[in-house]
Design a protein around this motif. Structure first.
Motif, PDB file in Angstrom:
ATOM      1  N   ASN A  39       0.913  -1.157   0.075  1.00 14.56           N
ATOM      2  CA  ASN A  39       0.021   0.271  -0.071  1.00 14.56           C
ATOM      3  C   ASN A  39       0.751   1.195   0.094  1.00 14.56           C
ATOM      4  O   ASN A  39       1.696   1.524   1.164  1.00 14.56           O
ATOM      5  N   ASN A  81      -8.796   2.158  -7.517  1.00 11.86           N
ATOM      6  CA  ASN A  81      -8.481   3.518  -7.416  1.00 11.86           C
ATOM      7  C   ASN A  81      -7.744   3.823  -6.000  1.00 11.86           C
ATOM      8  O   ASN A  81      -7.740   3.110  -5.205  1.00 11.86           O
ATOM      9  N   THR A  82      -7.195   5.118  -6.011  1.00 12.74           N
ATOM     10  CA  THR A  82      -6.873   5.541  -4.719  1.00 12.74           C
ATOM     11  C   THR A  82      -7.842   5.840  -3.472  1.00 12.74           C
ATOM     12  O   THR A  82      -8.557   6.628  -3.937  1.00 12.74           O
ATOM     13  N   LYS A  83      -7.879   5.219  -2.500  1.00  9.59           N
ATOM     14  CA  LYS A  83      -8.632   5.276  -1.548  1.00  9.59           C
ATOM     15  C   LYS A  83      -8.526   6.518  -0.783  1.00  9.59           C
ATOM     16  O   LYS A  83      -7.221   6.987  -0.589  1.00  9.59           O
ATOM     17  N   GLU A  84      -9.351   7.251  -0.245  1.00 12.70           N
ATOM     18  CA  GLU A  84      -9.362   8.453   0.720  1.00 12.70           C
ATOM     19  C   GLU A  84      -9.691   8.305   2.064  1.00 12.70           C
ATOM     20  O   GLU A  84     -10.242   7.275   2.581  1.00 12.70           O
ATOM     21  N   GLN A 110      -2.891   3.681  -2.099  1.00  8.76           N
ATOM     22  CA  GLN A 110      -3.025   3.123  -3.398  1.00  8.76           C
ATOM     23  C   GLN A 110      -2.588   1.764  -3.048  1.00  8.76           C
ATOM     24  O   GLN A 110      -1.206   1.548  -2.854  1.00  8.76           O
ATOM     25  N   GLU A 168      -7.593  -0.182   7.067  1.00  8.14           N
ATOM     26  CA  GLU A 168      -8.867  -0.621   6.705  1.00  8.14           C
ATOM     27  C   GLU A 168     -10.285   0.255   7.489  1.00  8.14           C
ATOM     28  O   GLU A 168     -11.107   0.604   7.189  1.00  8.14           O
ATOM     29  N   ILE A 171     -10.341   3.563   5.736  1.00 11.15           N
ATOM     30  CA  ILE A 171     -11.207   3.335   4.482  1.00 11.15           C
ATOM     31  C   ILE A 171     -12.530   3.296   4.905  1.00 11.15           C
ATOM     32  O   ILE A 171     -13.518   3.947   3.885  1.00 11.15           O
ATOM     33  N   GLU A 172     -12.798   2.248   5.643  1.00 10.55           N
ATOM     34  CA  GLU A 172     -14.466   2.282   6.103  1.00 10.55           C
ATOM     35  C   GLU A 172     -15.028   3.610   6.775  1.00 10.55           C
ATOM     36  O   GLU A 172     -16.160   3.947   6.050  1.00 10.55           O
ATOM     37  N   THR A 174     -13.979   6.492   5.657  1.00  9.16           N
ATOM     38  CA  THR A 174     -14.121   7.357   4.570  1.00  9.16           C
ATOM     39  C   THR A 174     -15.422   7.296   3.742  1.00  9.16           C
ATOM     40  O   THR A 174     -16.240   7.896   3.396  1.00  9.16           O
ATOM     41  N   GLU A 175     -15.729   5.727   3.473  1.00  8.55           N
ATOM     42  CA  GLU A 175     -17.104   5.414   2.621  1.00  8.55           C
ATOM     43  C   GLU A 175     -18.353   5.932   3.412  1.00  8.55           C
ATOM     44  O   GLU A 175     -19.243   6.205   2.886  1.00  8.55           O
ATOM     45  N   SER A 253     -17.367   1.815  -6.553  1.00 10.56           N
ATOM     46  CA  SER A 253     -16.312   2.947  -7.400  1.00 10.56           C
ATOM     47  C   SER A 253     -16.788   3.239  -8.713  1.00 10.56           C
ATOM     48  O   SER A 253     -16.710   4.073  -9.280  1.00 10.56           O
TER      49      SER A 253
END
Length: 659
Positions: A39, A81-84, A110, A168, A171-172, A174-175, A253
């Motif tokens: 990553n 894609n690159t995660k935010e 990424q 993780e 990322i969670e 973020t979503e 995505s």
């Protein structure tokens, strides 16, 4: 050596005595997943008060954050894609869209797979930041990710390692953050749509029939209630599975990326028009009868399986009424991306399932239900008109992206006026459609709805001449995307000049809508014209994606006193620091701020001019200069106070006259 010393002194002077701002610092780290999987982590450290824009900014919004990873040697493959990291999503009143941004700190991840050993991966991040009063031009920063010893993929990384569990979790979060606001609106709209579907000819008559079946076939009242609840849960499961399938097939995505795709919007426009014509009575969308027969045969099995197939039979038989609504919800929720299709189907099915469970528990309520009749078809027709209006939103988005100027603001509003005007006539009984029953009188409810629709139609009419129409601002194209961007009387704002006051526009000049101010976009051309007409120059360092620039232009410049000065007393030169058009080959030069790099774009040229000459890199930034390019008054940035801004302009003009 002299060149290096000069550069060091120049940079020191900028940092010590200027307004050069660097509110974002970037750091990189690497997380090793396996011998070949890593990553790449980019972290933005954002100064207090500033915000960094997301990677997924809608078209027409500010400059998004963009990552480019150098894979010229084909040493690795990029996975997705690159995660935010976690951010904030707000409805921006200037851009009239939902925009996501970050404050404090933002993490971008990424995932890659190495195909051959490598020690370093290089990348570039382009980003834009703003605070409450100014924006900085788009900035490019080089990124370097140290993977470790090139000789062995198994070597431990040299840079900071972030635990996989933490990543993780980020990322969670973020979503959830990105979608939370949109998901609630999708659920609410879907829930209301489910109630609307209940009032259609295919579903409403099924309520007493189904409830009576459960109460009569069950040995006890408790068993009937239990079976009806299971029936309702089965309905929810069926529609949620449909939403899950849409998300699973396309991917969260991919759905989000499709939302701004031209063909996505055109295809969904066609689909919604088909759904609308179906509701209006042109034809019916039905699933094959064989499907219903096979499912119905399974419903006789009894038990939980039989109840589930009864729910599936309802979904298939009622498809001609629910299909267009479900399709519209999936279209709208797919444009939001993420889990929106699942949430949409849950809200829709919950609204349908609730009455079956409630009426089974309280059978006496069935007596209070209105009788089936022509009013059910009226509900379908009203939904058809609404779907037809919504369809043009998607066509408008495609037109905006392509900049075809086919569906400009006036055309869009005219179409909506025609649609809702026809709906009002329909509700008043002046229009009849194929499946309508004879109308002998108009009920109070129908008359009230007709008056509301007629009022809304009349409300939209001034929009043809430039009225903002705040109630529907999210649907039609923006004011500037129109045949008459000035609107009614906008070109006559303030005292003094209008378009005609300038006569024939000089070469390189244009009129800045909607205020009718003559402006140049080239420094040398504008300065030459100012010398010719004997007026001072006002440099407007701005950006296409600068929120506060638009606020100044919308709220301060229209003031009669300010507008009079901008039209008659100065020559305006607007220099866009985020202009992505390439410079002519003969204009490409080496950057003075970053030796070794070339200025490739027009915006980079103006950004460097502002930084070097005026020791500032934020926008908006206003400078009044004379013909020798000397400042006539100290420059100002975001200055929303109209009297102060006007006084600043007057001081600059007076100082020019005294020279």
């Amino acid at each position: 050596m002299k060149h290096i010393l000069f550069s060091l002194l120049f940079v020191f002077s900028l940092s010590a005595f200027s307004q050069i701002l660097e509110p974002v610092k970037w750091t990189t780290s690497v997380e090793k997943i396996s011998d070949t999987e890593y990553n790449l982590i980019s972290t933005a450290h954002i100064d207090a008060g500033w915000h960094l824009y997301s990677q997924t900014v809608p078209d027409g919004g500010p400059i998004p954050t963009t990552f480019i990873y150098d894979n010229s040697e084909e040493n690795f493959t990029i996975n997705g894609n690159t995660k935010e990291g976690e951010g904030h999503t707000v409805q921006d009143p200037v851009f009239e869209m939902e925009i996501k941004f970050f404050e404090g700190e933002a993490t971008f991840v990424q995932n890659i797979n190495l195909s051959q050993a490598t020690a370093t991966i290089n990348g570039i991040v382009e980003f834009m930041v703003c605070d409450d009063t100014r924006c900085l031009p788009p900035t490019e920063i080089d990124l370097e990710f140290q993977l470790g010893d090139k000789k062995a993929l198994t070597t431990e990384t040299k840079s900071e390692v972030i635990p996989a569990a933490t990543l993780e979790k980020n990322i969670e979060k973020t979503e959830k953050s990105v979608a939370s606001k949109g998901l609630w609106s999708i659920f609410f709209i879907a829930f209301l749509s489910g109630f609307a579907a209940l009032l259609t000819p295919c579903v409403f008559p099924m309520i007493p029939m189904t409830v009576s079946f459960f109460t009569k076939q069950s040995k006890t009242k408790a068993a009937g209630i239990k079976n009806a609840i299971i029936y309702g849960i089965s309905i929810i499961v069926i529609y949620v599975l449909l939403g899950t399938a849409v998300t699973g097939i396309f991917g969260a995505s991919a759905l989000n990326a499709l939302a701004t795709n031209v063909w996505f919007n055109v295809i969904f426009f066609i689909l919604l028009v088909v759904f609308a014509f179906s509701f209006l009575g042109a034809f019916e969308i039905v699933l094959p009868n064989s499907w219903a027969n096979k499912v119905d045969s399974q419903a006789d099995r009894g038990g939980l399986v039989g109840i589930f197939f009864m729910a599936l039979a309802l979904a298939i038989v009622s498809f001609s009424c629910t299909g267009p609504i479900v399709g519209t919800l999936l279209v709208e929720s797919a444009s939001k991306g993420g889990a929106a299709p699942i949430i949409g189907m849950f809200g829709f099915s919950l609204a349908i399932a609730l009455p079956f469970a409630l009426f089974a528990a309280f059978p006496g309520w069935l007596n209070s239900l209105p009788k089936s009749g022509g009013w059910l078809n009226t509900v379908k027709v009203v939904l058809g008109f609404l779907e037809l209006a919504l369809a043009f939103k998607f066509l408008s988005q495609a037109d905006l992206v392509l900049q075809l100027h086919i569906l400009e603001r006036e055309v869009f509003i005219a179409i909506w006026i025609a649609i809702f005007g026809a709906l009002a006539f329909y509700l008043f009984g002046k229009i009849q459609l194929p499946h309508d029953s004879p109308l002998t009188h108009i009920s109070v409810g129908r008359l009230s709805l007709g008056l509301i629709v007629l009022s809304f139609t009349i409300y939209m009419i001034p929009g043809l001449w430039g009225a903002p129409l705040n109630l529907i601002s999210a649907f039609p194209p923006p004011l500037e995307y129109s045949e008459s961007p000035y609107g009614v009387g906008f070109s006559k704002l303030g005292s003094g000049g209008s378009a005609s006051a300038h006569g024939d526009l000089p070469e390189g000049a244009h009129l800045l809508a909607p205020h009718d101010i003559m402006a140049f976009n080239d420094y040398d051309t504008g300065l030459a014209y100012a010398k010719k007409v004997g007026k001072p120059v006002m440099l407007d360092f701005t950006g296409w994606a600068c929120v506060n620039c638009r606020k100044m232009e919308q709220n301060v410049w229209p003031d009669p006193g300010v507008l009079n000065i901008l039209k008659n007393d100065v020559v305006l030169i607007s220099l866009y620091v985020d202009d992505k058009r390439e410079l002519e080959p003969e204009e490409v030069t080496e950057s003075q701020l970053k030796p070794g790099k070339q200025l490739k774009y027009i915006g980079q040229k103006w950004s460097e001019l502002q930084t070097i000459k005026y020791k500032s890199n934020s926008q908006p930034f206003y400078v009044i200069i004379d013909h020798n390019e000397d400042k006539l008054v100290e420059p100002v940035g975001y200055l929303p106070d109209v009297p102060d801004y006007k006084a600043w302009l007057e001081e600059g003009v007076e100082n020019f006259k005294e020279e």
